[in-house]
Design a protein around this motif. Structure first.
Motif, PDB file in Angstrom:
ATOM      1  N   MET A   1       0.819  -1.212   0.000  1.00 49.98           N
ATOM      2  CA  MET A   1       0.000   0.000   0.000  1.00 49.98           C
ATOM      3  C   MET A   1       0.857   1.267   0.000  1.00 49.98           C
ATOM      4  SD  MET A   1      -2.903  -1.121  -0.426  1.00 49.98           S
ATOM      5  CE  MET A   1      -4.166  -2.346  -0.109  1.00 49.98           C
ATOM      6  N   ILE A   2       1.971   1.262   0.716  1.00 46.20           N
ATOM      7  CA  ILE A   2       2.829   2.440   0.731  1.00 46.20           C
ATOM      8  C   ILE A   2       3.526   2.612  -0.619  1.00 46.20           C
ATOM      9  CG2 ILE A   2       4.975   3.388   1.672  1.00 46.20           C
ATOM     10  CD1 ILE A   2       2.691   3.936   3.484  1.00 46.20           C
ATOM     11  N   PHE A   3       4.092   1.529  -1.147  1.00 46.76           N
ATOM     12  CA  PHE A   3       4.873   1.656  -2.374  1.00 46.76           C
ATOM     13  C   PHE A   3       3.997   1.863  -3.608  1.00 46.76           C
ATOM     14  CE2 PHE A   3       7.220   0.078  -6.078  1.00 46.76           C
ATOM     15  CZ  PHE A   3       8.353   0.864  -5.995  1.00 46.76           C
ATOM     16  N   PHE A   4       2.966   1.047  -3.755  1.00 43.23           N
ATOM     17  CA  PHE A   4       2.147   1.122  -4.964  1.00 43.23           C
ATOM     18  C   PHE A   4       1.036   2.159  -4.844  1.00 43.23           C
ATOM     19  CE2 PHE A   4       4.168  -2.962  -5.574  1.00 43.23           C
ATOM     20  CZ  PHE A   4       4.376  -3.010  -6.948  1.00 43.23           C
TER      21      PHE A   4
ATOM     22  N   GLN B   1       1.044   5.512  -7.332  1.00 47.73           N
ATOM     23  CA  GLN B   1      -0.157   6.244  -7.733  1.00 47.73           C
ATOM     24  C   GLN B   1       0.150   7.737  -7.881  1.00 47.73           C
ATOM     25  OE1 GLN B   1      -4.692   7.395  -6.225  1.00 47.73           O
ATOM     26  NE2 GLN B   1      -3.470   5.982  -5.013  1.00 47.73           N
ATOM     27  N   GLY B   2       0.916   8.278  -6.935  1.00 47.68           N
ATOM     28  CA  GLY B   2       1.277   9.687  -7.019  1.00 47.68           C
ATOM     29  C   GLY B   2       2.079   9.997  -8.269  1.00 47.68           C
ATOM     30  N   HIS B   3       3.057   9.163  -8.585  1.00 48.23           N
ATOM     31  CA  HIS B   3       3.852   9.386  -9.794  1.00 48.23           C
ATOM     32  C   HIS B   3       3.018   9.165 -11.057  1.00 48.23           C
ATOM     33  CE1 HIS B   3       7.319   9.398  -7.098  1.00 48.23           C
ATOM     34  NE2 HIS B   3       8.013   9.892  -8.101  1.00 48.23           N
TER      35      HIS B   3
ATOM     36  N   LEU C   1      -8.733  13.316  -5.728  1.00 49.93           N
ATOM     37  CA  LEU C   1      -9.565  12.977  -4.573  1.00 49.93           C
ATOM     38  C   LEU C   1      -9.298  11.551  -4.105  1.00 49.93           C
ATOM     39  CD1 LEU C   1     -12.997  14.608  -5.538  1.00 49.93           C
ATOM     40  CD2 LEU C   1     -11.260  15.470  -3.951  1.00 49.93           C
ATOM     41  N   ILE C   2      -9.114  10.632  -5.047  1.00 50.18           N
ATOM     42  CA  ILE C   2      -8.793   9.255  -4.684  1.00 50.18           C
ATOM     43  C   ILE C   2      -7.409   9.190  -4.029  1.00 50.18           C
ATOM     44  CG2 ILE C   2      -8.327   6.949  -5.610  1.00 50.18           C
ATOM     45  CD1 ILE C   2     -10.406   7.584  -7.797  1.00 50.18           C
ATOM     46  N   PHE C   3      -6.476   9.967  -4.563  1.00 52.42           N
ATOM     47  CA  PHE C   3      -5.132   9.994  -3.974  1.00 52.42           C
ATOM     48  C   PHE C   3      -5.169  10.541  -2.549  1.00 52.42           C
ATOM     49  CE2 PHE C   3      -0.943  12.120  -3.406  1.00 52.42           C
ATOM     50  CZ  PHE C   3      -0.166  10.975  -3.407  1.00 52.42           C
TER      51      PHE C   3
END
Length: 249
Positions: free
Chosen positions: A63-66, A71-73, A172-174
């Protein structure tokens, strides 16, 4: 948009974007490196079905990495490659988010499996509510983006109608994912550090810094996505049929 844009303004915006992207890259990298360090040094590493205590670690790492870092990138691809053909950027954008979709499935299953091994109920905490909401919205967003913007059969009218909502839902999802991660880190700190937390031992300090870098990363990504100066400029090759609203992504 005005009829003319000073090239110097665009160059300045690109310099500001690069600075922001470096901040996001450094904070995001420190976030997941410290998370990996905490998992392997303090909390037993990654296991699958062999250790009840460390079973949840796979969920945390994925969850932290992906879901946060990748997701942010993925959200920044159209800003990061403004001169690349849009179809190439679309494929990269979709590929990153598809990898995140797969990681979400495994990460969610590992959390459910961990709770089952400990005879704990599922989906009763604020963390799980935010997380499940983010996952459901993310799947819907990915499915809509794949079928409408990547595959060729959606009409221009449909794309023009959907693109504002697609662009709005992504950040918003991020944000929902970030809140879920932050509340999850707090739960993990209270669960593993417990009463020692007030003394701020080294394992608690590492988790605190993970959360700080998470916040810096998330705020920087949201700023880069929402700042209109960093939008992708229209390019003639390969984009003649795109609507103005889609071009401004």
């Amino acid at each position: 948009m005005g009829s003319e844009e000073d090239p110097r303004d665009y160059d300045t915006a690109q310099k500001h974007f690069k600075i922001g992207f470096v901040i996001a890259g450094v904070s995001g990298t420190l976030m997941w490196i410290l998370m990996f360090f905490w998992v392997f040094y303090y909390n037993g590493g990654l296991t699958w079905g062999t250790n009840v205590k460390s079973e949840i670690n796979l969920h945390i790492v994925l969850m932290i990495f992906f879901v946060i870092y990748l997701q942010g990138h993925g959200s920044l691809m159209f800003r990061l490659f403004p001169t690349k053909p849009k179809i190439q950027v679309k494929l990269l954008h979709a590929g990153i988010h598809f990898a995140t979709v797969l990681a979400m499935i495994i990460g969610l299953w590992s959390a459910i499996r961990h709770h089952g091994l400990n005879n704990d109920p599922n989906f009763y905490t604020l963390h799980s509510w935010f997380g499940l909401t983010a996952i459901i919205l993310y799947y819907g967003q990915f499915l809509a983006g794949f079928t409408i913007f990547l595959l060729p059969w959606a009409s221009l009218r449909v794309r023009t109608m959907i693109i504002p909502y697609h662009k709005m839902m992504g950040p918003l999802i991020f944000i929902s994912s970030t809140v879920a991660a932050a509340t999850g880190l707090m739960m993990k700190a209270l669960g593993t550090v417990g009463k020692r937390y007030s003394g701020l031992p080294s394992d608690a300090m590492v988790l605190n810094f993970v959360a700080i870098f998470l916040l810096i990363f998330a705020c920087t990504v949201i700023t880069l996505v929402y700042d209109f100066r960093f939008r992708r400029r229209p390019r003639p090759e390969g984009e003649m049929l795109l609507s103005e609203s889609e071009r401004e992504q």
